[in-house]
Motif scaffolding. Structure first.
Motif, PDB file in Angstrom:
ATOM      1  N   PRO A 121      82.910  -8.791  -3.593  1.00 38.75           N
ATOM      2  CA  PRO A 121      82.878  -9.721  -5.172  1.00 38.75           C
ATOM      3  C   PRO A 121      82.469  -8.854  -6.479  1.00 38.75           C
ATOM      4  O   PRO A 121      82.986  -8.069  -5.906  1.00 38.75           O
ATOM      5  CB  PRO A 121      81.350  -9.590  -4.818  1.00 38.75           C
ATOM      6  N   LEU A 122      82.691 -10.014  -7.432  1.00 41.39           N
ATOM      7  CA  LEU A 122      82.393  -8.958  -9.032  1.00 41.39           C
ATOM      8  C   LEU A 122      81.161  -9.606  -9.187  1.00 41.39           C
ATOM      9  O   LEU A 122      80.918 -10.865  -9.193  1.00 41.39           O
ATOM     10  CB  LEU A 122      83.989  -9.430 -10.080  1.00 41.39           C
ATOM     11  N   ARG A 123      81.301  -8.534 -10.442  1.00 43.48           N
ATOM     12  CA  ARG A 123      79.476  -8.881 -11.263  1.00 43.48           C
ATOM     13  C   ARG A 123      79.716  -9.807 -12.259  1.00 43.48           C
ATOM     14  O   ARG A 123      81.530  -9.376 -12.647  1.00 43.48           O
ATOM     15  CB  ARG A 123      78.800  -8.197 -10.960  1.00 43.48           C
ATOM     16  N   HIS A 124      78.790 -10.715 -12.651  1.00 46.36           N
ATOM     17  CA  HIS A 124      79.678 -11.959 -14.053  1.00 46.36           C
ATOM     18  C   HIS A 124      78.794 -12.437 -14.407  1.00 46.36           C
ATOM     19  O   HIS A 124      77.572 -13.112 -13.752  1.00 46.36           O
ATOM     20  CB  HIS A 124      80.990 -12.721 -14.115  1.00 46.36           C
ATOM     21  N   ASN A 125      78.129 -12.378 -15.904  1.00 51.63           N
ATOM     22  CA  ASN A 125      77.202 -11.953 -16.356  1.00 51.63           C
ATOM     23  C   ASN A 125      75.819 -11.922 -15.510  1.00 51.63           C
ATOM     24  O   ASN A 125      75.588 -12.840 -15.389  1.00 51.63           O
ATOM     25  CB  ASN A 125      77.435 -13.377 -16.842  1.00 51.63           C
ATOM     26  N   GLY A 126      75.828 -11.184 -15.199  1.00 55.16           N
ATOM     27  CA  GLY A 126      74.442 -10.216 -13.716  1.00 55.16           C
ATOM     28  C   GLY A 126      74.546 -10.969 -12.762  1.00 55.16           C
ATOM     29  O   GLY A 126      73.972 -10.763 -12.146  1.00 55.16           O
ATOM     30  N   SER A 127      75.183 -11.965 -12.166  1.00 54.95           N
ATOM     31  CA  SER A 127      75.248 -12.250 -11.333  1.00 54.95           C
ATOM     32  C   SER A 127      76.558 -11.517 -10.181  1.00 54.95           C
ATOM     33  O   SER A 127      77.650 -11.354 -10.959  1.00 54.95           O
ATOM     34  CB  SER A 127      75.978 -14.318 -11.045  1.00 54.95           C
ATOM     35  N   ALA A 128      75.526 -11.373  -9.077  1.00 51.22           N
ATOM     36  CA  ALA A 128      77.558 -10.727  -8.278  1.00 51.22           C
ATOM     37  C   ALA A 128      78.187 -11.485  -7.643  1.00 51.22           C
ATOM     38  O   ALA A 128      78.350 -11.052  -6.200  1.00 51.22           O
ATOM     39  CB  ALA A 128      76.520 -10.090  -7.929  1.00 51.22           C
ATOM     40  N   THR A 129      77.887 -13.068  -8.195  1.00 53.47           N
ATOM     41  CA  THR A 129      78.207 -14.091  -6.713  1.00 53.47           C
ATOM     42  C   THR A 129      79.182 -14.998  -7.175  1.00 53.47           C
ATOM     43  O   THR A 129      78.968 -16.390  -7.294  1.00 53.47           O
ATOM     44  CB  THR A 129      77.202 -14.805  -6.126  1.00 53.47           C
ATOM     45  N   ALA A 130      79.546 -14.358  -8.933  1.00 56.06           N
ATOM     46  CA  ALA A 130      79.373 -14.985  -9.808  1.00 56.06           C
ATOM     47  C   ALA A 130      81.156 -15.511  -9.575  1.00 56.06           C
ATOM     48  O   ALA A 130      82.452 -16.596 -10.020  1.00 56.06           O
ATOM     49  CB  ALA A 130      79.112 -15.833 -11.552  1.00 56.06           C
ATOM     50  N   ARG A 131      82.416 -14.596  -9.153  1.00 47.72           N
ATOM     51  CA  ARG A 131      83.620 -14.332  -9.172  1.00 47.72           C
ATOM     52  C   ARG A 131      83.631 -13.246  -8.118  1.00 47.72           C
ATOM     53  O   ARG A 131      83.121 -12.558  -7.468  1.00 47.72           O
ATOM     54  CB  ARG A 131      83.811 -12.941 -10.557  1.00 47.72           C
ATOM     55  N   ALA A 132      85.137 -13.225  -7.029  1.00 52.44           N
ATOM     56  CA  ALA A 132      85.430 -12.450  -6.898  1.00 52.44           C
ATOM     57  C   ALA A 132      86.742 -12.088  -7.285  1.00 52.44           C
ATOM     58  O   ALA A 132      87.986 -13.493  -7.714  1.00 52.44           O
ATOM     59  CB  ALA A 132      85.659 -13.243  -5.633  1.00 52.44           C
ATOM     60  N   ILE A 133      87.631 -11.196  -6.313  1.00 54.51           N
ATOM     61  CA  ILE A 133      88.426 -10.244  -6.720  1.00 54.51           C
ATOM     62  C   ILE A 133      89.550 -10.404  -5.353  1.00 54.51           C
ATOM     63  O   ILE A 133      88.465 -10.298  -4.420  1.00 54.51           O
ATOM     64  CB  ILE A 133      88.945  -9.387  -7.743  1.00 54.51           C
ATOM     65  N   GLY A 134      90.578 -10.936  -4.869  1.00 59.34           N
ATOM     66  CA  GLY A 134      91.010 -10.314  -4.299  1.00 59.34           C
ATOM     67  C   GLY A 134      93.459 -10.167  -3.439  1.00 59.34           C
ATOM     68  O   GLY A 134      93.548 -10.830  -5.025  1.00 59.34           O
ATOM     69  N   THR A 135      93.580 -10.112  -2.740  1.00 58.58           N
ATOM     70  CA  THR A 135      94.825 -10.016  -2.498  1.00 58.58           C
ATOM     71  C   THR A 135      95.474 -11.073  -1.318  1.00 58.58           C
ATOM     72  O   THR A 135      93.909 -11.115  -0.321  1.00 58.58           O
ATOM     73  CB  THR A 135      95.141  -8.570  -1.871  1.00 58.58           C
ATOM     74  N   LEU A 136      95.868 -10.968  -1.246  1.00 55.92           N
ATOM     75  CA  LEU A 136      96.852 -12.225   0.205  1.00 55.92           C
ATOM     76  C   LEU A 136      98.197 -11.642   0.029  1.00 55.92           C
ATOM     77  O   LEU A 136      99.183 -11.859  -1.121  1.00 55.92           O
ATOM     78  CB  LEU A 136      97.048 -13.602  -0.871  1.00 55.92           C
ATOM     79  N   SER A 137      98.213 -10.962   0.783  1.00 59.33           N
ATOM     80  CA  SER A 137      99.869 -10.607   1.026  1.00 59.33           C
ATOM     81  C   SER A 137     100.205 -10.525   2.727  1.00 59.33           C
ATOM     82  O   SER A 137      99.457 -11.136   3.771  1.00 59.33           O
ATOM     83  CB  SER A 137      99.215  -8.918   1.049  1.00 59.33           C
ATOM     84  N   PRO A 138     101.645 -11.062   2.784  1.00 57.96           N
ATOM     85  CA  PRO A 138     102.425 -11.428   3.641  1.00 57.96           C
ATOM     86  C   PRO A 138     102.962 -10.102   4.513  1.00 57.96           C
ATOM     87  O   PRO A 138     102.668  -9.457   4.262  1.00 57.96           O
ATOM     88  CB  PRO A 138     103.497 -12.343   2.838  1.00 57.96           C
ATOM     89  N   ALA A 139     102.803 -10.893   6.180  1.00 60.00           N
ATOM     90  CA  ALA A 139     102.888  -9.365   7.082  1.00 60.00           C
ATOM     91  C   ALA A 139     104.001  -8.719   6.487  1.00 60.00           C
ATOM     92  O   ALA A 139     104.469  -8.079   6.638  1.00 60.00           O
ATOM     93  CB  ALA A 139     102.720  -9.646   8.620  1.00 60.00           C
ATOM     94  N   GLN A 140     105.288  -9.338   5.887  1.00 57.70           N
ATOM     95  CA  GLN A 140     107.024 -10.005   6.153  1.00 57.70           C
ATOM     96  C   GLN A 140     107.268 -10.591   4.735  1.00 57.70           C
ATOM     97  O   GLN A 140     106.217 -11.329   4.828  1.00 57.70           O
ATOM     98  CB  GLN A 140     108.136  -9.626   7.088  1.00 57.70           C
ATOM     99  N   LEU A 141     107.844  -9.739   3.924  1.00 53.98           N
ATOM    100  CA  LEU A 141     108.406 -11.224   3.224  1.00 53.98           C
ATOM    101  C   LEU A 141     109.989 -11.492   3.291  1.00 53.98           C
ATOM    102  O   LEU A 141     111.162 -11.292   3.898  1.00 53.98           O
ATOM    103  CB  LEU A 141     109.192 -10.420   1.817  1.00 53.98           C
ATOM    104  N   PRO A 142     109.808 -13.184   3.732  1.00 47.38           N
ATOM    105  CA  PRO A 142     110.906 -13.284   4.595  1.00 47.38           C
ATOM    106  C   PRO A 142     111.479 -14.418   3.610  1.00 47.38           C
ATOM    107  O   PRO A 142     111.072 -14.647   2.379  1.00 47.38           O
ATOM    108  CB  PRO A 142     109.782 -15.027   5.152  1.00 47.38           C
ATOM    109  N   SER A 143     113.053 -14.773   3.851  1.00 43.63           N
ATOM    110  CA  SER A 143     113.471 -15.042   2.469  1.00 43.63           C
ATOM    111  C   SER A 143     113.187 -16.358   2.157  1.00 43.63           C
ATOM    112  O   SER A 143     114.118 -16.654   1.355  1.00 43.63           O
ATOM    113  CB  SER A 143     115.508 -15.215   3.041  1.00 43.63           C
ATOM    114  N   TRP A 144     113.005 -17.336   2.700  1.00 45.26           N
ATOM    115  CA  TRP A 144     112.040 -18.816   2.310  1.00 45.26           C
ATOM    116  C   TRP A 144     111.124 -18.158   1.202  1.00 45.26           C
ATOM    117  O   TRP A 144     110.571 -19.575   0.412  1.00 45.26           O
ATOM    118  CB  TRP A 144     111.766 -19.688   2.799  1.00 45.26           C
ATOM    119  N   ILE A 145     110.974 -17.212   0.536  1.00 45.18           N
ATOM    120  CA  ILE A 145     109.562 -17.277  -0.215  1.00 45.18           C
ATOM    121  C   ILE A 145     110.317 -17.502  -1.471  1.00 45.18           C
ATOM    122  O   ILE A 145     110.924 -16.859  -1.885  1.00 45.18           O
ATOM    123  CB  ILE A 145     108.869 -15.795   0.226  1.00 45.18           C
ATOM    124  N   GLY A 146     109.446 -18.443  -2.205  1.00 47.74           N
ATOM    125  CA  GLY A 146     109.827 -18.863  -3.304  1.00 47.74           C
ATOM    126  C   GLY A 146     110.690 -20.059  -3.583  1.00 47.74           C
ATOM    127  O   GLY A 146     111.075 -21.084  -4.965  1.00 47.74           O
TER     128      GLY A 146
END
Length: 185
Positions: A121-146
């Motif tokens: 969660p990220l605070r935005h304009n006084g609210s702690a439930t308005a935004r979120a930051i995250g990561t999405l990561s593959p366990a490995q990079l297969p040749s077909w990504i992209g």
């Protein structure tokens, strides 16, 4: 958290938040997390309770074969599994609690890819439930990504990350010796 990108972003977020439930969105400095920017995204809560991507790193976009900006988060799941997307975001956007989850991404050719998602969660304009930051990561990079986009996600595991209790002052003084005539434990 299994992935280095998740651990790096979590450590940065945790340092910024200090004693608060979440840091301010304005405190995030892209240069501080440049090692994980390609796997990073920011979500914004919508008035209908759903969430949409406000921005997404290049590896996130490459994984799905498109820019994710303004796309609903739930659109990454098949319609019959949209509740999985909601269950992943409910703790974050409802209670300002971070989550980490194991996902399986399925591409257009049916190939499967293990992924880890961290949503904070990220605070935005006084609210702690308005935004979120995250990561999405593959366990490995297969040749077909992209080349062949992931067309759907499946939730495999979900863990709400509990708050680590932080000391709130000096420890209480020792109780001292027991009064005479009483037994001690």
């Amino acid at each position: 958290m299994k992935h280095a990108t998740s651990r790096l972003l979590f450590a940065y977020w945790d340092r910024l938040r200090g004693e608060r439930s979440a840091p301010e969105r304005s405190e995030i400095r892209p240069g501080d997390i440049r090692q994980v920017l390609a796997d990073t995204f920011i979500l914004g809560a919508r008035s209908d309770g759903s969430a949409a991507f406000r921005l997404a790193g290049t590896r996130c976009a490459s994984l799905f074969g498109q820019d994710l900006k303004d796309m609903p988060f739930a659109a990454l799941w098949p319609l019959d599994r949209a509740a999985e997307a909601e269950s992943l975001l409910d703790p974050v956007l409802g209670e300002a609690a971070p989550v980490v989850a194991g996902l399986i991404g399925v591409n257009a050719d049916g190939a499967r890819l293990a992924l880890e998602i961290l949503v904070l969660p990220l605070r935005h304009n006084g609210s702690a439930t308005a935004r979120a930051i995250g990561t999405l990561s593959p366990a490995q990079l297969p040749s077909w990504i992209g080349l062949v986009p992931v067309t759907s996600l499946e939730l495999q595991s979900l863990r709400v990350i509990g708050a680590t209790p932080k000391p709130v002052g000096p420890p209480p003084p020792p109780l001292g010796p027991a009064p005479s005539g009483r037994r001690r434990f």
